[in-house]
Design a protein around this motif. Sequence first.
Motif, PDB file in Angstrom:
ATOM      1  N   ASP A 184      47.487  56.103  31.397  1.00 20.66           N
ATOM      2  CA  ASP A 184      47.740  55.130  32.453  1.00 20.66           C
ATOM      3  C   ASP A 184      46.449  54.897  33.222  1.00 20.66           C
ATOM      4  O   ASP A 184      45.465  55.633  33.058  1.00 20.66           O
ATOM      5  CB  ASP A 184      48.849  55.641  33.393  1.00 20.66           C
ATOM      6  CG  ASP A 184      48.545  57.035  33.914  1.00 20.66           C
ATOM      7  OD1 ASP A 184      47.771  57.141  34.885  1.00 20.66           O
ATOM      8  OD2 ASP A 184      49.060  58.018  33.340  1.00 20.66           O
ATOM      9  N   VAL A 185      46.458  53.874  34.063  1.00 25.30           N
ATOM     10  CA  VAL A 185      45.255  53.476  34.784  1.00 25.30           C
ATOM     11  C   VAL A 185      44.781  54.576  35.729  1.00 25.30           C
ATOM     12  O   VAL A 185      43.583  54.879  35.803  1.00 25.30           O
ATOM     13  CB  VAL A 185      45.496  52.164  35.549  1.00 25.30           C
ATOM     14  CG1 VAL A 185      44.371  51.885  36.542  1.00 25.30           C
ATOM     15  CG2 VAL A 185      45.632  51.002  34.569  1.00 25.30           C
ATOM     16  N   THR A 186      45.697  55.183  36.471  1.00 20.06           N
ATOM     17  CA  THR A 186      45.315  56.236  37.404  1.00 20.06           C
ATOM     18  C   THR A 186      44.631  57.393  36.682  1.00 20.06           C
ATOM     19  O   THR A 186      43.584  57.890  37.114  1.00 20.06           O
ATOM     20  CB  THR A 186      46.540  56.748  38.184  1.00 20.06           C
ATOM     21  OG1 THR A 186      47.074  55.668  38.960  1.00 20.06           O
ATOM     22  CG2 THR A 186      46.173  57.899  39.108  1.00 20.06           C
ATOM     23  N   SER A 187      45.223  57.822  35.561  1.00 19.11           N
ATOM     24  CA  SER A 187      44.629  58.919  34.786  1.00 19.11           C
ATOM     25  C   SER A 187      43.263  58.534  34.243  1.00 19.11           C
ATOM     26  O   SER A 187      42.331  59.348  34.213  1.00 19.11           O
ATOM     27  CB  SER A 187      45.562  59.322  33.646  1.00 19.11           C
ATOM     28  OG  SER A 187      46.783  59.830  34.153  1.00 19.11           O
ATOM     29  N   ALA A 188      43.131  57.285  33.801  1.00 21.05           N
ATOM     30  CA  ALA A 188      41.842  56.830  33.285  1.00 21.05           C
ATOM     31  C   ALA A 188      40.771  56.926  34.363  1.00 21.05           C
ATOM     32  O   ALA A 188      39.666  57.424  34.117  1.00 21.05           O
ATOM     33  CB  ALA A 188      41.958  55.392  32.779  1.00 21.05           C
ATOM     34  N   LYS A 189      41.084  56.478  35.561  1.00 20.36           N
ATOM     35  CA  LYS A 189      40.102  56.519  36.646  1.00 20.36           C
ATOM     36  C   LYS A 189      39.737  57.963  37.005  1.00 20.36           C
ATOM     37  O   LYS A 189      38.569  58.271  37.287  1.00 20.36           O
ATOM     38  CB  LYS A 189      40.654  55.788  37.870  1.00 20.36           C
ATOM     39  CG  LYS A 189      40.753  54.279  37.669  1.00 20.36           C
ATOM     40  CD  LYS A 189      41.327  53.587  38.899  1.00 20.36           C
ATOM     41  CE  LYS A 189      41.365  52.078  38.726  1.00 20.36           C
ATOM     42  NZ  LYS A 189      41.964  51.393  39.902  1.00 20.36           N
ATOM     43  N   GLU A 190      40.731  58.850  36.974  1.00 18.37           N
ATOM     44  CA  GLU A 190      40.460  60.256  37.281  1.00 18.37           C
ATOM     45  C   GLU A 190      39.535  60.880  36.242  1.00 18.37           C
ATOM     46  O   GLU A 190      38.571  61.587  36.589  1.00 18.37           O
ATOM     47  CB  GLU A 190      41.774  61.037  37.369  1.00 18.37           C
ATOM     48  CG  GLU A 190      42.609  60.692  38.593  1.00 18.37           C
ATOM     49  CD  GLU A 190      43.919  61.453  38.621  1.00 18.37           C
ATOM     50  OE1 GLU A 190      44.452  61.654  39.728  1.00 18.37           O
ATOM     51  OE2 GLU A 190      44.426  61.838  37.538  1.00 18.37           O
ATOM     52  N   ILE A 191      39.811  60.620  34.957  1.00  9.68           N
ATOM     53  CA  ILE A 191      39.000  61.234  33.906  1.00  9.68           C
ATOM     54  C   ILE A 191      37.621  60.589  33.840  1.00  9.68           C
ATOM     55  O   ILE A 191      36.620  61.269  33.570  1.00  9.68           O
ATOM     56  CB  ILE A 191      39.731  61.158  32.553  1.00  9.68           C
ATOM     57  CG1 ILE A 191      41.052  61.971  32.623  1.00  9.68           C
ATOM     58  CG2 ILE A 191      38.853  61.693  31.425  1.00  9.68           C
ATOM     59  CD1 ILE A 191      40.879  63.431  33.009  1.00  9.68           C
TER      60      ILE A 191
END
Length: 288
Positions: free
Chosen positions: A102-109
């Motif tokens: 998901d977008v949130t996980s992508a930004k975190e990683i």
Amino acid sequence: MKNQYVIAEIGCNHKGDLDIAKEMIKIAAEYCKVDAVKFQKRNNRELLSEEEYNAPHPNPENSYGDTYGAHREALEFTVEQHAELKHACEEWGLVYSTSVWDVTSAKEIISLNPVFIKVPSACNLDFPLLEVLAKDYKGEIHLSVGMTNQTEEDEIVSFFDQYHRCGDLVLYSCTSGYPVAFEDLSLREILRLKEKFGKRVKAIGFSGHHLGIAADIAALTYGATYFERHFTLDRTWKGTDHAASLEPTGMRKLVRDIHNVSKALNNKEKEILDVESVQRKKLKHVRH
């Protein structure tokens, strides 16, 4: 054949235990000799509807919580814990990576700046997610094409092309099943992907959810250079991925066989090799 790259996908096979995850990193590096390990990152509230979050797990014997949402949360690491895992990988000389859902996980990683980030087959048509990776992430983008038709494949590659990111894109031939029967592996898809996209993307890989390691060697002969297999310490552990995973001995043999067979996939450097010359003088009868 050169530069074969083997990724042990730990995924969620750590059972939500950071110590187990770090032990798996150590074994993957020290015993199995893989090039990279890969985890998974999900924001479950973003991915799941309220109904899905609160529903029971479809296979209760594999569940780590009272609901599917609770099960997923039990297997999830925070971005701070992922930073710990990345540091552990670096200590063992491994590349750390993660699939983002998901977008949130992508930004975190992305904030951890790994060498590559994976897009699983389930998310390869989530174009807001792909856009975040294409615009905000400078590393390699690996993407599986399981559950994806050829029109959709074209759309995905063209999407990255418009951001001038195909040079960082690795496409994985994949059949999405756990485990996959051999007749459903469709290894000739690797040839099709190479013919269609080989000059546009960085490389073609093979992501397998089958039993054993024979099919991976066949994938190598068809030209796959990246190999991703689920990895576990015990295939009998609770969870949906363990049965389609390799234990340490299997992963070690996979790495050995891929590198050994890759050495054999060449032409003779000369008509009579040096190793043959000795035997030719000793054994060969030449009559005129």
